[in-house]
Design an enzyme around this catalytic site. Sequence first.
Site, PDB file in Angstrom:
ATOM      1  N   ASP A  98      -2.328  -3.420  -0.062  1.00 40.04           N
ATOM      2  CA  ASP A  98      -2.687  -2.626  -1.185  1.00 40.04           C
ATOM      3  C   ASP A  98      -3.326  -1.138  -0.440  1.00 40.04           C
ATOM      4  O   ASP A  98      -4.266  -1.109   0.290  1.00 40.04           O
ATOM      5  CB  ASP A  98      -3.901  -3.073  -1.941  1.00 40.04           C
ATOM      6  CG  ASP A  98      -3.541  -4.603  -2.375  1.00 40.04           C
ATOM      7  OD1 ASP A  98      -2.531  -4.627  -2.873  1.00 40.04           O
ATOM      8  OD2 ASP A  98      -4.504  -5.478  -2.524  1.00 40.04           O
ATOM      9  N   ASP A 103      -0.902  -3.196   6.038  1.00 42.33           N
ATOM     10  CA  ASP A 103      -1.644  -3.565   5.141  1.00 42.33           C
ATOM     11  C   ASP A 103      -0.810  -3.701   3.738  1.00 42.33           C
ATOM     12  O   ASP A 103      -0.013  -2.671   3.767  1.00 42.33           O
ATOM     13  CB  ASP A 103      -2.962  -2.846   4.924  1.00 42.33           C
ATOM     14  CG  ASP A 103      -3.898  -3.032   3.790  1.00 42.33           C
ATOM     15  OD1 ASP A 103      -4.195  -4.176   3.632  1.00 42.33           O
ATOM     16  OD2 ASP A 103      -4.481  -2.012   3.296  1.00 42.33           O
TER      17      ASP A 103
END
Length: 180
Positions: free
Chosen positions: A10, A8
């Site tokens: 952020d 992922d």
Amino acid sequence: MSKLIILDRDGVINQDSDSYIKTVEEWQPIPGSIEAIAKLSQAGYLIAVATNQSGIARGLFSEQTLQAMHEKLLSMVNDAKGKIECIVYCPHGPNDTCDCRKPQTGLIKKIESALKTSAINAWLVGDSLRDIEAARKAGCKPILVKSGKGLRTLKTYPAIEAEIYDDLADFAKVLLSQDH
């Protein structure tokens, strides 16, 4: 044994913000994350990034700005002698009906197609329940990091079924120590 690691963005690679990362200047790596990606790729892992970017649907930033953020990320990883094989993103909002927004698995399918590999048993490193759910649905090994929204996720879902690490650098260190 899958050598694929899906990250992922952020909260895993870069600092996260509840008001979104909207500019290249706001995009700042979490200490150790760029080096962790470089070490993993040098060890033969394929690194891919799968990121929900609903800020595009919300009109907070453009796809060109997102592209510039990703060029900054790729450049930093490249400077650290690492490589990210592909970056895929969902530009849709939470109420759009799409198959790419995590916890759906469309982004993972895009990575499989782009890299001509299976994500079954690949690691998926995230900081939210959505990441962990997407990992489970796609047959990946879910990893939760405490960086980004990870501590909040852990507090809300204390019984979450995932391996838990402090951050991406911690996960990389443990994984690479098991390789030898």
